[in-house]
Design a protein around this motif. Structure first.
Motif, short mmCIF file in Angstrom:
data_model
loop_
_atom_site.label_atom_id
_atom_site.label_comp_id
_atom_site.label_asym_id
_atom_site.label_seq_id
_atom_site.Cartn_x
_atom_site.Cartn_y
_atom_site.Cartn_z
N ARG A 44 10.48 12.88 -7.60
CA ARG A 44 10.34 12.38 -6.67
C ARG A 44 9.72 10.52 -7.88
N ASP A 45 9.57 9.47 -6.90
CA ASP A 45 9.42 8.48 -7.65
C ASP A 45 7.73 8.54 -7.79
N THR A 46 6.96 8.38 -8.52
CA THR A 46 5.65 8.21 -8.29
C THR A 46 5.04 6.69 -8.84
N ALA A 47 6.11 6.23 -9.17
CA ALA A 47 6.32 4.80 -9.70
C ALA A 47 6.12 4.21 -8.45
N GLY A 48 6.95 4.46 -7.33
CA GLY A 48 7.42 3.65 -6.60
C GLY A 48 6.71 4.07 -5.46
N LEU A 49 5.82 5.35 -4.88
CA LEU A 49 5.26 5.44 -4.23
C LEU A 49 3.67 5.38 -4.65
N ASN A 119 -0.65 15.39 -10.30
CA ASN A 119 -0.60 15.57 -10.98
C ASN A 119 -1.46 14.90 -12.51
N GLY A 120 -2.63 16.11 -12.57
CA GLY A 120 -3.64 15.02 -13.72
C GLY A 120 -4.08 16.01 -14.66
N HIS A 139 -9.12 11.58 -23.22
CA HIS A 139 -8.06 11.05 -21.96
C HIS A 139 -7.50 11.04 -21.28
N VAL A 140 -7.52 10.74 -20.37
CA VAL A 140 -6.46 10.92 -18.78
C VAL A 140 -5.17 9.85 -19.13
N LEU A 141 -3.89 11.08 -19.33
CA LEU A 141 -3.01 10.55 -19.19
C LEU A 141 -2.13 10.16 -17.88
N ARG A 142 -1.61 9.01 -17.96
CA ARG A 142 -0.56 8.73 -16.89
C ARG A 142 0.61 9.83 -16.48
N SER A 143 0.79 10.03 -15.25
CA SER A 143 1.26 11.21 -14.65
C SER A 143 3.08 10.78 -14.36
#
Length: 403
Positions: A44-49, A119-120, A139-143
Motif C-alpha cells: 500500500r502507499d502509506t504516504a498517499g493514504l 504499523n507502529g 523514539h517512534v519511527l515513521r512507518s
C-alpha cells in the motif's frame, strides 16, 4: 538480574529429552514467498493514504486525532505478579522517553502511526554502559520509511529504515530487540498490518471528491452550468475565432469566481443564455457526502455523533456514545499497545512487567466502574484474593508470603 530472560536463541535446560520445537511449520513457506534476507515492501502507499485521508480530509484527520489523543491520555498501571508500582524504571522511562517528547507525545505519535498505516515502530537507544538495564531513550519511527527483512524461518531478522537515499539496518538477531513492531491484524499480509485508513480509502475518495465539487460550485457562484447559444443575424450558427476568444475571455474575467457572484451578464450579437444541469439537491449531493463521512467514522470506530455528523441515531445521547467510543475503540488499542511495549521492555529489564490501562481513572467509565466495585465489594461469598483478582489488582501483601 538475569540478562537472558527473553533471549530468543537461549537453549532450554537439559532435561534428558529432546528440546521442544515451537516454531511454526509454515514459517519457512512464508520466508520463501517473501525472499530470505530481502526487504518486504508493504502492499500500500502509506504516504498517499496519509496525504489524502489525514492531511487532506477533515473527517479522517479528526478520527485519527481523537483516537490517538484519547488513547495516549489513558493512565497506565505498572505491576508484576507480586505488586503494583507507583514508581518503577519503566514508568520513569515512559514519562520522558526522549529529550523532545513526553509520554503523551510519544504514545500519540505511536497510535497515530498505527491508525494511518497499521504499523507502529519504537526504537530503543541503548546506553553506552551495557550494564544498564533499560534503554536511555525511545523514539517512534515513521512507518512509511520502514521495511521488514524476513529470515529463513519467516520472522524478521532486520528492519531497514530509509531516509533521503540513506538506509540504516536494525539487526533483530541479537538480544534484546532494538525495534518493537506493533501491527494491526491483516488477513492477507504476513509482515504488515491493515490500517483503518486503508479500509476507508473508497469513502475518503468520495468525501474528497464531494468537497472538490463544493469548491467548484462556490468558484462558479454556486450556480448550475449552462450554454451560450449563438444565433447570428445572417443565419450562421458559429462564431468566428476572434469572437469565440473574446467571449471566453469575457466569461473568465468578469463572470467567474466568488468576487463576480450575481454579476449580470450582457449578451450581444445574437447570444442567448440557456441554463442546464442539476442543482446539488437534485443530485442528493449533501447526502452522499454525509454518508461517506459516516463510513470513514465507522472504519475508525468513532461514533459519528462525536464528530458532529448528522443523521446518526445509534446512541441515545452523547455520554453513551462517548462511553462506547472508549470501550470499543480506545481501550482495546491502548491495551494491545501497552502490553506489547511492556513485553518488549521486559526483555531489557530481565524481569517481566505488565503495563495496562487504569480503568478506574478513565472518566468516561466512572459510572460502570463504581457499579463494578460496589458489586464485587458486596459479594460476601468471595475471598479478598478473589475480589482483588476480579478488579485486576495483585495479591495483597499479607497473602504473598503466608507464614
Amino acid at each position: 538480574m538475569v540478562r537472558t530472560f527473553f533471549r530468543k536463541s537461549a537453549p532450554p535446560p537439559d532435561t534428558g529429552s529432546a528440546p521442544e520445537r515451537k516454531a511454526s511449520v509454515t514459517g519457512r513457506i512464508v520466508a520463501m514467498a517473501s525472499g530470505v534476507g530481502r526487504p518486504v515492501w508493504g502492499p500500500r502507499d502509506t504516504a498517499g493514504l496519509t496525504r489524502h485521508g489525514f492531511t487532506g480530509n477533515p473527517v479522517g484527520f479528526r478520527c485519527v486525532k481523537l483516537i490517538a489523543e484519547a488513547a495516549a491520555a489513558v493512565p497506565l498501571v505498572c505491576q508484576d505478579r507480586a505488586a503494583r508500582y507507583e514508581t518503577h524504571p519503566v514508568l520513569a522511562l515512559l514519562s520522558r522517553p526522549n529529550p523532545g517528547q513526553g509520554r503523551a507525545e510519544l504514545f500519540e505519535a505511536l497510535f497515530g502511526q498505527i491508525l494511518l498505516s497499521g504499523n507502529g515502530y519504537l526504537e530503543a537507544v541503548s546506553p553506552p554502559d551495557l550494564s544498564a538495564s533499560l534503554p536511555t531513550e525511545l523514539h517512534v519511527l515513521r512507518s512509511d520509511r520502514m521495511t521488514v527483512v524476513p529470515g529463513a524461518d519467516g520472522w524478521p531478522v532486520a528492519y531497514d529504515y530509509a531516509v533521503g537515499g540513506r538506509r540504516h539496518r536494525f539487526d533483530m538477531t541479537g538480544h534484546p530487540d532494538p525495534i518493537c513492531h506493533i501491527k494491526s491484524f491483516h488477513p492477507q499480509d504476513d509482515h504488515y498490518g491493515l490500517s483503518p485508513m486503508q479500509a476507508a480509502a473508497v469513502a475518503i475518495d468520495v468525501h474528497n471528491a464531494a468537497s472538490g465539487w463544493s469548491k467548484a460550485l462556490l468558484d462558479n457562484a454556486a450556480r448550475p452550468s449552462g450554454a451560450i447559444v449563438y444565433k447570428g443575424g445572417d443565419g450562421q450558427g458559429t462564431l468566428s475565432p476572434e469572437q469565440y476568444d473574446r467571449l471566453v475571455f469575457e466569461m473568465e474575467t468578469h463572470h467567474q469566481g466568488a468576487r463576480n457572484a450575481g454579476r449580470p451578464m450582457l449578451l450581444e450579437g445574437g447570444l442567448d443564455w440557456k441554463p442546464m444541469g442539476f442543482s446539488p439537491s437534485d443530485m442528493e449531493f449533501h447526502e452522499t457526502k454525509a454518508a461517506a463521512a459516516r463510513e470513514i467514522a465507522v472504519a475508525f470506530g468513532v461514533p459519528p455523533m462525536l464528530l458532529g455528523i448528522p443523521g446518526d441515531a445509534t446512541y441515545a445521547n452523547y455520554a453513551e456514545a462517548h462511553r462506547a467510543f472508549y470501550r470499543l475503540t480506545v481501550l482495546p488499542l491502548a491495551t494491545r499497545v501497552s502490553a506489547a511495549v511492556a513485553w518488549w521492555l521486559s526483555g531489557f529489564l530481565g524481569a517481566e512487567v505488565e503495563l495496562r490501562p487504569d480503568l478506574d481513572q478513565v472518566p468516561a467509565l466512572a459510572a460502570e466502574r463504581d457499579q463494578q466495585w460496589k458489586r464485587i465489594g458486596e459479594a460476601a461469598f468471595l475471598s479478598l484474593a478473589e475480589k482483588r483478582a476480579l478488579l485486576g489488582l495483585p495479591p495483597a501483601m499479607a497473602e504473598q508470603a503466608p507464614e
